[in-house]
Design an enzyme around this catalytic site. Structure first.
Site, short mmCIF file in Angstrom:
data_model
loop_
_atom_site.label_atom_id
_atom_site.label_comp_id
_atom_site.label_asym_id
_atom_site.label_seq_id
_atom_site.Cartn_x
_atom_site.Cartn_y
_atom_site.Cartn_z
N GLU A 31 0.80 -1.22 0.00
CA GLU A 31 0.00 0.00 0.00
C GLU A 31 0.84 1.28 0.00
O GLU A 31 0.34 2.34 -0.35
CB GLU A 31 -0.96 -0.02 1.20
CG GLU A 31 -1.98 -1.14 1.09
CD GLU A 31 -2.97 -1.19 2.24
OE1 GLU A 31 -4.11 -1.62 2.02
OE2 GLU A 31 -2.60 -0.79 3.37
N MET A 206 -10.28 -2.42 7.27
CA MET A 206 -10.00 -2.74 8.67
C MET A 206 -9.26 -1.65 9.46
O MET A 206 -8.85 -1.91 10.59
CB MET A 206 -9.22 -4.06 8.74
CG MET A 206 -9.95 -5.23 8.11
SD MET A 206 -9.01 -6.78 8.10
CE MET A 206 -8.93 -7.17 9.85
N ASP A 230 -11.35 -6.41 -4.21
CA ASP A 230 -12.30 -7.51 -4.27
C ASP A 230 -13.68 -6.98 -3.96
O ASP A 230 -13.83 -5.79 -3.66
CB ASP A 230 -11.91 -8.62 -3.27
CG ASP A 230 -11.85 -8.07 -1.83
OD1 ASP A 230 -12.91 -8.01 -1.18
OD2 ASP A 230 -10.75 -7.69 -1.38
#
Length: 262
Positions: A31, A206, A230
């Protein structure tokens, strides 16, 4: 001696960095890889076992770090960073599961707000969401943490000008929306429907709302960026492994665009 050297390094960085400082966080290495690779005048500072990178991106002073996965890790790293660097704003970048049926892997969600979908109580009706609260004066935080309006505006301005990596030749769609945060990897069609109906989520991940809560409490402008890896359904664990690195790259690309316009 190590503590003295660390304090000297932090002092030296603050002395050199007369420009406004931007903090950038991601949960894991993919990331922030593009950002770390692009970083100029790089310095590494370790605090409480966490690795922080300082330097410049697009002519702007930055500090970049990995939080680790989950709300507690994200909140801890955010707090340590804010206490040691006092940035002008904070951007969180990374991947997420798509909840909105109109978005697909590779697409982008710029969070206009974030919400914790797993904070509250469970009774006979299911999950009842609670607002978090200030630990000192017990005042209630908003259920949905709003993005900083200036960062949100700048992200929208540059989002369609960036070059993204496409997935199976499909043009990347960029939208603003609601990001739902919880300490679970959503891999369930039923949970996707629940997040759609209960919190009107467009994506789920999250860390975002935990970071947004810390920034809200400490009055630091904050923006959460998420690229879809996803669709949070029964195939999510497979799709994330296939598309995750591309999605992470796209989100980091948008960060670079924003920095160039601050």
């Amino acid at each position: 001696m190590k503590k003295i050297a660390l304090l000297f390094l932090l002092f030296s960085f603050h002395t050199k960095a007369q420009k406004p400082l931007t903090a950038i966080l991601g949960a894991f290495s993919d990331e922030v890889k593009l950002l770390e690779d692009s970083l100029q005048h790089k310095q590494i500072i370790n605090l409480k076992g966490i690795r922080f990178l300082t330097g410049e991106l697009r002519g702007r002073s930055v500090v970049v770090a990995l939080t680790g996965v989950g709300k507690v890790n994200a909140a801890m790293t955010t707090t340590i960073l804010l206490m040691n660097w006092q940035p002008q704003q904070l951007i969180f970048t990374g991947i997420a599961g798509g909840v909105n049926p109109e978005i697909m892997p590779g697409d982008m969600v710029i969070a206009k707000s974030t919400i914790q979908h797993d904070f509250g109580k469970i009774d006979s009706t299911g999950m009842v969401l609670w607002q978090t609260f200030n630990p000192t004066d017990k005042s209630r935080n908003p259920l949905y943490f709003p993005a900083d309006s200036i960062l949100l505006q700048k992200a929208q301005k540059v989002s369609n000008l960036m070059k993204y990596k496409e997935i199976v030749g499909r043009k990347v769609k960029v939208m603003t929306g609601i990001v739902a945060t919880g300490d679970v990897f959503v891999n369930s069609d039923e949970k996707v429907k629940e997040l759609q109906n209960k919190v009107k989520a467009d994506a789920t991940e999250m860390e975002g709302a935990a970071v947004a809560q810390v920034c809200y409490e400490l009055k630091i402008p904050c923006l959460i960026l998420r690229s879809i890896s996803d669709n949070a359904n029964s195939k999510a664990h497979v799709d994330m492994n296939v598309f995750g690195s591309i999605a992470a790259y796209n989100s980091a690309s948008l960060v670079l665009g924003i920095l160039g316009n601050l």
